[in-house]
Each structure stands twice: as structure tokens, then as C-alpha cells.
Enzyme design. Structure first.
Site, PDB file in Angstrom:
ATOM      1  N   LYS A   1       0.857  -1.195   0.000  1.00 11.64           N
ATOM      2  CA  LYS A   1       0.000   0.000   0.000  1.00 11.64           C
ATOM      3  C   LYS A   1       0.883   1.231   0.000  1.00 11.64           C
ATOM      4  CE  LYS A   1      -1.899   2.773   2.870  1.00 11.64           C
ATOM      5  NZ  LYS A   1      -1.968   4.042   2.097  1.00 11.64           N
TER       6      LYS A   1
ATOM      7  N   GLU B   1       8.142  15.586  16.794  1.00 13.78           N
ATOM      8  CA  GLU B   1       8.651  15.541  15.422  1.00 13.78           C
ATOM      9  C   GLU B   1       7.821  16.471  14.542  1.00 13.78           C
ATOM     10  OE1 GLU B   1      10.166  12.131  12.355  1.00 13.78           O
ATOM     11  OE2 GLU B   1       8.170  11.856  13.203  1.00 13.78           O
TER      12      GLU B   1
ATOM     13  N   GLU C   1       9.692   1.048  11.172  1.00 13.80           N
ATOM     14  CA  GLU C   1      10.607   2.183  11.179  1.00 13.80           C
ATOM     15  C   GLU C   1       9.739   3.428  11.330  1.00 13.80           C
ATOM     16  OE1 GLU C   1      13.277   2.090   7.846  1.00 13.80           O
ATOM     17  OE2 GLU C   1      13.715  -0.034   8.135  1.00 13.80           O
TER      18      GLU C   1
ATOM     19  N   CYS D   1      13.117  11.151   8.210  1.00  8.64           N
ATOM     20  CA  CYS D   1      13.059  10.740   9.618  1.00  8.64           C
ATOM     21  C   CYS D   1      14.416  10.840  10.296  1.00  8.64           C
ATOM     22  CB  CYS D   1      12.525   9.315   9.726  1.00  8.64           C
ATOM     23  SG  CYS D   1      13.489   8.089   8.822  1.00  8.64           S
TER      24      CYS D   1
END
Length: 489
Positions: A184, A393, A260, A294
């Protein structure tokens, strides 16, 4: 006059790819794919859900026990290498599609994303042939040996920031170990994943081995993959809240998981570091790909004796970065990926203002860009360590810079986070480099560099930054199951 990269590449309408065929959704539903640089519609994307996922998983299950199963390792390796070759043959096309989908500069997609996507396949094509297993003699009593088998059907749910690079990072070892996949893509960036399906078919991947279902997450294709009882493992890259939801969905069938997730990575600069090198690399580690990486070092800690000099020189270099259309040849920073994400990043800048931050540079839309999700690279100073902008973040072109006085102090601040993905240390003191590296709670630690990768080494984070490791044997271990055979002599 602005110089633009010449392109004849057109955006594509994205269909599902199931059992070797491109297909529409059963209910004919679609959604628009928006160009973040212009806010124009690039095309339509088939919106899949539970029904399409059921078809894809069934095709993957059949293919798991078909011709793919009987192929030799050498045959599979040749197919993986061919996929990498075909990616390079279509490099500029893929780079343009990636740039249009994500808003990143074409130059970045063409020099990093697409070549690395090809290398992911080339690396595992070579690496899979060298993988061996253990054997042990137990005196004269028995011989024990292990062999690897595929995990089975793997759900790969991928992010939007490095779409093709990160998809291939997961798909290559998945196929190397003989698994089948249901993928996906992120709904914001569907195009290169769609083209990759064409490439896989041309490379000789049997029908049903690789399947692609477009759609959204909750109550859509993503949730259907996570919940499906015939999906044996989930490989997910994204943010922690989605990871938590996937873990809950996968619990009933005890799926194997590899996550992750996010990062709020410290960049620690000691006074003895080479400041020229520090600044050049910190420009990249702060603002490459619009800060939508990231691994970006978004929390910058500078030892006090060089703090003012660093700030002055760093801000001067940041102001020279060109924010512009992704296809302009001199663009350094493109557009953020979507209006939703653009609004989210801007909300953090407003939080910083409310918390009393000084905005050293940036913090606003660049002049001349009324359309598109553009934001100037932003440096924040004067924030308390408990500010949300320091702790959460942001995932955009926004960094905080804070001074420190003592090694113990900066280690404590660097570790004071729910995340633990990466960290960077700048020092010419060898003993300090090792000492601080061993004290940091992060899965990846760079010393006097950033984003220097060897694909054999473990990649992943601790705490809320992920579960497990990938790279080299770590990827092989996730995408395979070990069986031990004992022969009594």
C-alpha cells in the site's frame, strides 16, 4: 527568467496491480492526486479497500506456492538485478514522477532517490546469494543444521517522503527470500510505486508475487492489510501512532512486525569540531528533502564557546538556500508534500512563537509563491527544552538550536525524548566520540558525518522510533523463517 529542468514526462492515473494486471476498484471509486508545488490535480488514483486487499492477498498466497517457490536462488537474484537495471533505464521518468508527487527537487530525486532505489535491488540481488545457514555437530550423537523458508505473504505499507527509495528498501529483501507482497503506497505519492509494478512484470516477476493496492489507512486499504489473517508479516515505515494502530490490528493473528517510525534526532556539535564541515553537513541534515526525512537532525546542540559563531554562519548559509519549484534547476528546497502537512508544520511555528522563540530566519512562505505548499527553512532559538517544538517531530524545514556547556548535560538532553532513531556527533576528540556515542539512546549514530550508509549495517530505532532492524542479515532474518533439522547419527 527561471531555468527549469526539461521534461516530457506526464503524470499518470494510478490503478491497483493485482495478480499481474492493472485493475480499477470494484466500486469504481477514485481520489485526486495533487501536485504540492502547484496545487493542481495530477491525475486520479483508484481507491481500494477490503475487497481489493482480499483479492491481492489471495493472489499473493497462490503465487507463494507457484513457480516463484520452485525458482532457484540464482534465478530470483537475476530477476532482482533486472528490476534494478530497469529502474535505472527509466531513471529520469521516475525522478520526474517522484518530484511531481512529493514536491521535492527533481535534482534530489534524480541523484539520490532513484539511484538508491535501483541499488537496493542490486545490493540484495548480490547479498542473497552469499547468505548461508548454520550446522553444528553434537559430538558423535547428531548433526544439527538450519534452513531458511519465506515468511509468506508480507504487507508493505510505505511512507510518502522517499516513496520509491523506501519501498524498494523493503521489497527487495522480501522478494530475495521468496516471499510475496501486498503493497500500500502512501495516498499522497502513488505514482512511482505504480510504475514499479510495470518494471517488476517486465523483469519477470511471476503474476501474484507483487501486488499493489492504493487507498488510505484507517477503514481502508491500510487497515485491511494489517487485519488480514492471511498476511503473515507487516513491514511499515511511518509515524508512531499509525504503528501503534497496526500493532493492535496485527495482534489477533500474531503477525511478524518490522516498524521504522519517527525521529527527533540530536545533532551535537562540540567546540573542537571542524566548523566549516559542520555547517555544510548540517545544512543537509536539517533541510534536505524539505526536512521531511526521519533521520534529519532537527535538534541542534552547540557547545557554548562556538554557539554564536555557529548561529551566525549557519543562518547566513540557510538564507542562501533557494526555495522554489521542484523543476527549477537551482532549487534547493521544494514544496511540502500536502496542504495537510503544510498546515501541520506551520502550526508548530506558531507554537514556537507562543513559546517565545526567536525565529532567526524563515518561518514564512517565500515571496512570489501564492500557490503551492512552500515554506522557508526555519531556525528557532530561545526555546525551553520542554517546548513541543523541541520534543515533537515536526518533519519539515524547521530546526531548533540550543547551547550547552557540559558533555553530561548534552547527553541528558539528547536522550530526553520518546524517540531513538539517529544522532550525530561532531568532535575531533576520539575518546569523546566513542564515549558520547555509547551514551546516546539511538539506533544509528554518526560521528563527523550524516546519512552515510552501508546497506549491510543495522538500520532502525529504539523507543518510539521502531521495532527491529533492517539491512544486510537483519533484513534477511525478518523476511525469512529458520527451521532447525536434527539428524541422529
Amino acid at each position: 527568467m527561471k531555468m527549469q529542468v526539461e521534461t516530457r514526462v506526464r503524470a499518470i492515473n494510478c490503478l491497483h496491480f493485482i495478480n499481474g494486471q492493472f485493475v480499477e476498484s470494484q466500486n469504481q471509486k477514485t481520489f485526486d492526486n495533487i501536485n504540492p508545488a502547484t496545487e493542481e490535480v495530477l491525475g486520479t488514483v483508484a481507491e481500494g479497500g477490503k475487497e481489493e486487499v482480499n483479492y491481492a492477498v489471495a493472489a499473493a498466497r497462490r503465487a507463494l506456492n507457484g513457480r516463484w517457490k520452485t525458482m532457484s536462488i540464482v534465478e530470483r537474484s537475476k530477476i532482482l538485478r533486472r528490476i534494478g537495471d530497469l529502474i535505472l533505464e527509466r531513471q529520469e521518468e521516475l525522478a520526474h514522477l517522484e518530484s511531481m508527487d512529493t514536491g521535492k527537487p527533481f535534482s534530489l530525486a534524480n541523484s539520490v532517490d532513484i539511484p538508491r532505489a535501483a541499488f537496493n535491488f542490486h545490493f540484495f540481488a548480490d547479498y542473497m546469494i552469499s547468505v548461508n545457514t548454520d550446522s553444528n555437530m553434537q559430538d558423535d550423537i547428531a548433526l544439527h543444521y538450519t534452513y531458511r523458508r519465506p515468511v509468506g505473504v508480507v504487507g508493505i505499507i510505505k511512507p510518502w517522503n522517499l516513496p520509491l527509495l523506501l519501498l524498494t528498501w523493503k521489497l527487495a529483501p522480501c522478494l530475495a527470500m521468496g516471499n510475496t507482497a501486498v503493497i500500500k503506497p502512501a495516498e499522497w505519492t502513488p505514482m512511482t510505486a505504480t510504475v514499479l509494478m510495470e518494471i517488476c512484470k517486465e523483469a519477470g516477476v511471476p503474476d501474484g508475487v507483487v501486488n499493489l493496492v492504493h487507498g488510505f489507512g484507517p477503514n481502508s486499504a491500510g487497515a485491511a492489510i494489517s487485519e488480514h489473517p492471511d498476511v503473515d508479516a507487516i513491514s511499515f515505515i511511518g509515524e508512531p501512532r499509525t504503528g501503534t494502530a497496526i500493532m493492535k490490528s496485527a495482534a489477533d493473528s500474531l503477525k511478524k512486525l518490522s516498524f521504522e517510525l519517527g525521529g527527533k534526532n540530536p545533532n551535537i556539535i562540540f567546540a573542537d569540531a571542524d566548523l566549516d564541515e559542520v555547517i555544510e553537513t548540517t545544512i543537509k541534515s536539517s533541510f534536505v528533502n524539505q526536512g521531511e526525512v526521519c533521520l534529519c537532525g532537527s535538534r541542534i546542540y552547540v557547545e557554548r564557546p562556538i554557539y554564536e559563531e555557529f548561529l551566525t554562519r549557519f543562518a547566513e548559509r540557510v538564507r542562501k538556500l533557494k526555495v522554489g519549484h521542484p523543476l527549477e534547476a537551482d532549487t534547493n528546497v521544494g514544496a511540502l508534500v500536502s496542504k495537510e502537512h503544510y498546515d501541520r508544520v506551520n502550526s508548530y511555528i506558531e507554537i514556537a512563537r507562543q513559546d517565545g522563540a526567536a525565529i532567526l530566519t524563515g518561518g514564512k512562505r517565500p515571496d512570489g509563491y501564492e500557490k503551492g505548499y512552500y515554506l522557508e527553512p526555519t531556525i528557532l532559538t530561545g526555546l525551553d527544552r520542554n517546548s513541543r517544538c523541541v520534543r515533537e517531530e515536526i518533519f519539515g524545514p524547521v530546526v531548533t538550536v540550543m547551547p550547552f556547556d557540559m558533555e553530561e548535560e548534552v547527553i541528558m538532553q539528547a536522550n530526553d525524548t520518546h524517540y531513538g532513531l539517529s544522532a550525530t556527533i561532531w568532535t575531533n576528540d576520539l575518546r569523546r566520540a566513542h564515549r558520547v556515542a555509547h551514551s546516546l539512546e539511538a539506533g544509528i549514530i554518526w560521528v563527523n558525518t550524516w546519512f552515510l550508509r552501508d546497506l549491510r549495517t543495522p538500520f532502525g530505532g529504539m523507543k518510539h522510533s521502531g521495532i527491529g532492524r533492517t539491512g544486510g542479515m537483519h533484513s534477511i532474518d525478518f523476511y525469512s523463517e529458520l527451521s532447525n533439522v536434527t539428524i541422529k547419527l
